[in-house]
Every structure is written in C-alpha cells, then in structure tokens.
Design an enzyme around this catalytic site. Structure first.
Site, mmCIF file in Angstrom:
data_model
loop_
_atom_site.group_PDB
_atom_site.id
_atom_site.type_symbol
_atom_site.label_atom_id
_atom_site.label_comp_id
_atom_site.label_asym_id
_atom_site.label_seq_id
_atom_site.Cartn_x
_atom_site.Cartn_y
_atom_site.Cartn_z
ATOM 1 N N GLY A 277 -1.052 9.544 2.780
ATOM 2 C CA GLY A 277 -0.752 8.756 3.974
ATOM 3 C C GLY A 277 0.632 8.166 3.871
ATOM 4 O O GLY A 277 1.593 8.650 4.468
ATOM 5 N N ARG A 278 0.743 7.110 3.051
ATOM 6 C CA ARG A 278 2.003 6.391 2.904
ATOM 7 C C ARG A 278 3.175 7.328 2.569
ATOM 8 O O ARG A 278 4.259 7.205 3.135
ATOM 9 C CB ARG A 278 1.845 5.356 1.789
ATOM 10 C CG ARG A 278 3.058 4.470 1.562
ATOM 11 C CD ARG A 278 2.946 3.711 0.246
ATOM 12 N NE ARG A 278 1.672 3.052 0.093
ATOM 13 C CZ ARG A 278 1.417 1.796 0.439
ATOM 14 N NH1 ARG A 278 2.383 1.071 0.964
ATOM 15 N NH2 ARG A 278 0.222 1.272 0.238
ATOM 16 N N TYR A 318 0.983 -8.497 1.288
ATOM 17 C CA TYR A 318 1.057 -7.865 -0.030
ATOM 18 C C TYR A 318 2.254 -8.327 -0.870
ATOM 19 O O TYR A 318 2.496 -7.754 -1.925
ATOM 20 C CB TYR A 318 1.180 -6.341 0.118
ATOM 21 C CG TYR A 318 0.105 -5.664 0.911
ATOM 22 C CD1 TYR A 318 -1.235 -5.748 0.538
ATOM 23 C CD2 TYR A 318 0.422 -4.903 2.029
ATOM 24 C CE1 TYR A 318 -2.218 -5.097 1.261
ATOM 25 C CE2 TYR A 318 -0.561 -4.243 2.759
ATOM 26 C CZ TYR A 318 -1.875 -4.349 2.371
ATOM 27 O OH TYR A 318 -2.850 -3.704 3.091
ATOM 28 N N CYS A 346 4.443 -19.410 14.101
ATOM 29 C CA CYS A 346 4.247 -20.772 13.606
ATOM 30 C C CYS A 346 3.431 -20.753 12.312
ATOM 31 O O CYS A 346 2.302 -21.242 12.246
ATOM 32 C CB CYS A 346 3.549 -21.620 14.674
ATOM 33 S SG CYS A 346 3.559 -23.379 14.310
ATOM 34 N N GLU A 347 3.993 -20.152 11.272
ATOM 35 C CA GLU A 347 3.398 -20.052 9.941
ATOM 36 C C GLU A 347 4.522 -20.018 8.910
ATOM 37 O O GLU A 347 5.508 -19.292 9.092
ATOM 38 C CB GLU A 347 2.581 -18.756 9.784
ATOM 39 C CG GLU A 347 1.386 -18.624 10.692
ATOM 40 C CD GLU A 347 0.143 -19.295 10.126
ATOM 41 O OE1 GLU A 347 0.210 -19.801 8.986
ATOM 42 O OE2 GLU A 347 -0.884 -19.306 10.840
#
Length: 423
Positions: A277-278, A318, A346-347
């Site tokens: 996939g990646r 990650y 807003c984090e």
C-alpha cells in the site's frame, strides 16, 4: 524516485507547475503523480516477475477511484478491509478473483457482499468470524474461499500504532493455534480452505523481521499440507517502508525484499500474494497549502498554513515526519528560518512539522508536504467544520480534480434537524 521536481525555480508535478493548480482550484489540496504510481507498481512487480505472484494493492493507503483505476490498469488487484473498499474496487473494474478481504471486524452485510461477488479469498482473523462466514456461505448456497491470518509473534520494529504481528496486537490468530483452526475449518460447510496469510506491520525498514516471519510461515505451510490441507496461495501481506525524512535509514528496495521472500517461498509451489500500500502511493503524492500568517512569540516562530491535522493527521497521530518546503525553489545561501508549521485547528496537537529549518516564507506563499499520498486524504476529517479538501491527479502536462473540494453547504447539509426542533 518520484516525479515532483523543481523546474525553472518552481515545483512541478510531472510537467505541470504546482502553483498553477493552486491558482486554479485553491488550497489546500492533494496532488498525485500518475508516472510515480506506475513506476512504483512496475518496480515492485518486476522484482517478482520470476515467480507466480499476485499484487493486491492495500486500498486503505489511498482509495480514491482514480488512483485505484491507475493501478488496476497496470494489473493490480485489491486488498480491502471494508464493504466500502470492496465496492470501490468493483466499481473501477477490478476482477473479484483478484480481491482479498482482510480486517478483524467484517460485518454480515460485508461478508454477504463479498460472497456474492465471489472474491478470491477472505483473510480470516478469528474463530468467530470463521463460523459466521460458514453460516452466510451456506445460506447463500455458495462456498467461501478462506485463508487464515496467522500472527507469528514477530516484532516488526516499527511504530507501535502500525505493528500488527506481535501476540499483543489485535490482528490474526496465534501461531500455536494455527493447526487447530485449520483442522476445525476443514469440517465446516460452505468453507473452502485455499491459503494462509501473514502481515506483521507497516513502514518496516529492516528485512530481518520479514525473514523471521516468512521462515515461520513456510514451516507452518509444510505442516498444514502434511495434515491434508490445500494451501494453494501464500499471502505475505505488505509493510515495506518508504523514505520520509532525509538522513534516515533507507528502506530496502523491492529487489532486496524479493530475495528474502524467494528464499522462503520458492519451494512451496504456491501463488504468492502481496498487499503493498504505502510503498506504491506514499511518495506519489504531496499536499499543497498556503501560508496564512507568520507568527513570532516567546522566541518561537509559527508558520500558520491553511491545511491542518484534519487534512493530514499522520504527524499528530504517529509523530510522523514529512518534508515541508516552499513551492518556489529556495535560493542557495538564501535566508532560512526555524519554525513550527501548524494549522488553524483549535488543538495544540495541530501541526504538520515542528522545529523545521526551512527557507524563509511569508504570508501568501505556497508550501508542499512531501510523501503524503498514503494515509493522507483517507484519514482526513471535517473537524472544526473544515470541509474535505480537493484531490488532483497529474499525468504529463495535464491534471484533473479527482475529488472536489467539499463546500460548507454540503458539509453542514449532512446534518438533519429533528421534528421537535423545527421552526
């Protein structure tokens, strides 16, 4: 190698300037390269051209229909983990006989869809799932081809959140339970045992864990065949890593991985299935954003861009590293800055990169985030009522919008007011 290069001082995706796309469709957006997708697929397949191999692209990395069709046209099958992914694969014309269905939580409706589609195989992850598939196949008057995902208890030496092959992980059936579950499955109606599966994790840059896992798998295949089970295919999963950060250890090339694989499987006389996939899509994509503000406070510089953790959550989720650079090629010896590249969410966890040394940028400049083709758009959300961003695909000197930017009306229109609040 990817096909994002500076030409005449401007970043190009193949033969088109990224800034041109930004001017025409706005920011932020994802941009994928057809040439890179094709090259990565071809290089992987070439490494296994001398054995009976089938490549089932792991759609969870990037499931856009145009990306799927690009890979399907090269001959790829699909590894799916939901009914939605199965439907996507079928709709782009992937042959059901080249579709694997993996995942620990298949629902009744998903199982029924896969049985009706006559897919190549279910990768079964629990005895409960086996019983359900048997019952649904009997009800449908059909046989379901199955393999079992065996957990070899091998440490892939990757990030804890993408490790899948240790006994503490939720995936697969314990290695020491394998022979018992094959024996049990052989007596169930509606079940046709056809293979075995193993997948130990993602973004693996060391071949030794693969070597250990495949050695255990090959030994198990021999014991299962001696017990009378037909093992016509062996699914080795995916997990081969890609380069994200300059200076980090270089992941093995497909041909080096192939040498390890062939050492264990050449004598098995089985079709070998892979689920990359990646490695096919990560470096085939970038995310492009525009600088909103450059903020300096308490000895710290923040480059605030219009993309955020809802658009690319990998750094937050990650602690992943993505190279971030201006779209205009930096001048040798030019001014640099050390900054956190952050978004409007807003984090405090909303960042794309921290303490990055990069060419100085100003408000209105374009920047791009590299290696964003995998687990970028597919993990995006609408947190803070931020619409999903556009995706584009480039081929040579042209591009197409392959997912429109969601409008605020479309996003808010998904909500429905109950009767007692109307009026």
């Amino acid at each position: 190698m990817n096909h994002f290069e500076f030409k005449d001082g401007e970043l190009h995706a193949e033969d088109i300037a990224v800034a041109q796309i930004a001017d025409e469709i706005g920011t932020p957006f994802y941009c994928y390269s057809t040439a890179t997708l094709n090259r990565h697929y071809d290089v992987f397949c070439e490494a296994f051209s001398d054995i009976d191999a089938m490549v089932c692209y792991a759609m969870k990395a990037n499931s856009n229909q145009a990306v799927l069709k690009t890979l399907a046209d090269r001959g790829a099958g699909a590894d799916v983990v939901s009914g939605g992914e199965l439907l996507r694969a079928l709709r782009v014309g992937i042959d059901p006989k080249k579709i694997m269905f993996s995942g620990v939580g298949k629902t009744i409706s998903e199982i029924d869809m896969a049985i009706a589609s006559q897919i190549f195989c279910f990768n079964i992850e629990s005895e409960n799932e086996l019983a359900l598939i048997s019952a649904r196949a009997v009800d449908a008057g059909m046989n379901a081809h199955v393999s079992f995902r065996i957990n070899p208890d091998v440490d892939a030496r990757t990030h804890a959140k993408i490790s899948t092959g240790k006994k503490s992980d939720k995936f697969g059936i314990a290695y020491d339970r394998a022979e018992a579950i094959y024996r049990h499955a052989a007596g169930l109606p509606g079940i046709r045992i056809s293979g075995i599966d193993m997948h130990i994790g993602s973004q693996i840059i060391d071949l030794e864990p693969f070597d250990q896992a495949f050695d255990r798998l090959a030994s198990l295949v021999g014991r299962l065949r001696n017990a009378g089970h037909e093992i016509s295919h062996v699914d080795l999963g995916g997990g081969l890593g890609v380069p994200y950060k300059n200076g980090d250890a270089t992941p093995p090339e497909p041909h080096a991985y192939a040498e390890v694989v062939k050492r264990h499987v050449r004598g098995l006389g089985a079709k070998i299935v892979f689920e990359p996939g990646r490695m096919l899509v990560a470096n085939a994509g970038i995310m492009v954003a525009r600088v909103l503000y450059v903020k300096r406070a308490e000895g710290k510089t923040f480059v605030i861009v219009d993309a955020a953790m809802n658009d690319l959550i990998r750094p937050t989720l990650y602690e992943a590293w993505h190279e971030i650079q201006p779209v205009r090629e930096p001048v040798a010896g030019g001014e640099t800055m050390v900054a956190d590249i952050v978004g409007p969410i807003c984090e405090s966890g909303d960042y794309l990169g921290k303490d990055r040394t990069m060419a100085r940028v100003a408000e209105g400049d374009l920047v791009f985030v590299s290696s964003a083709g995998a687990y970028g758009a597919v993990q995006s959300s609408t947190y803070n009522t931020r619409p999903l961003i556009a995706e584009t695909l480039v081929k040579g000197g042209e591009y197409a919008v392959i997912r429109e930017r969601q409008t605020l009306d479309e996003l808010i229109g998904l909500d429905h007011m109950p009767d007692w609040l109307e009026g």
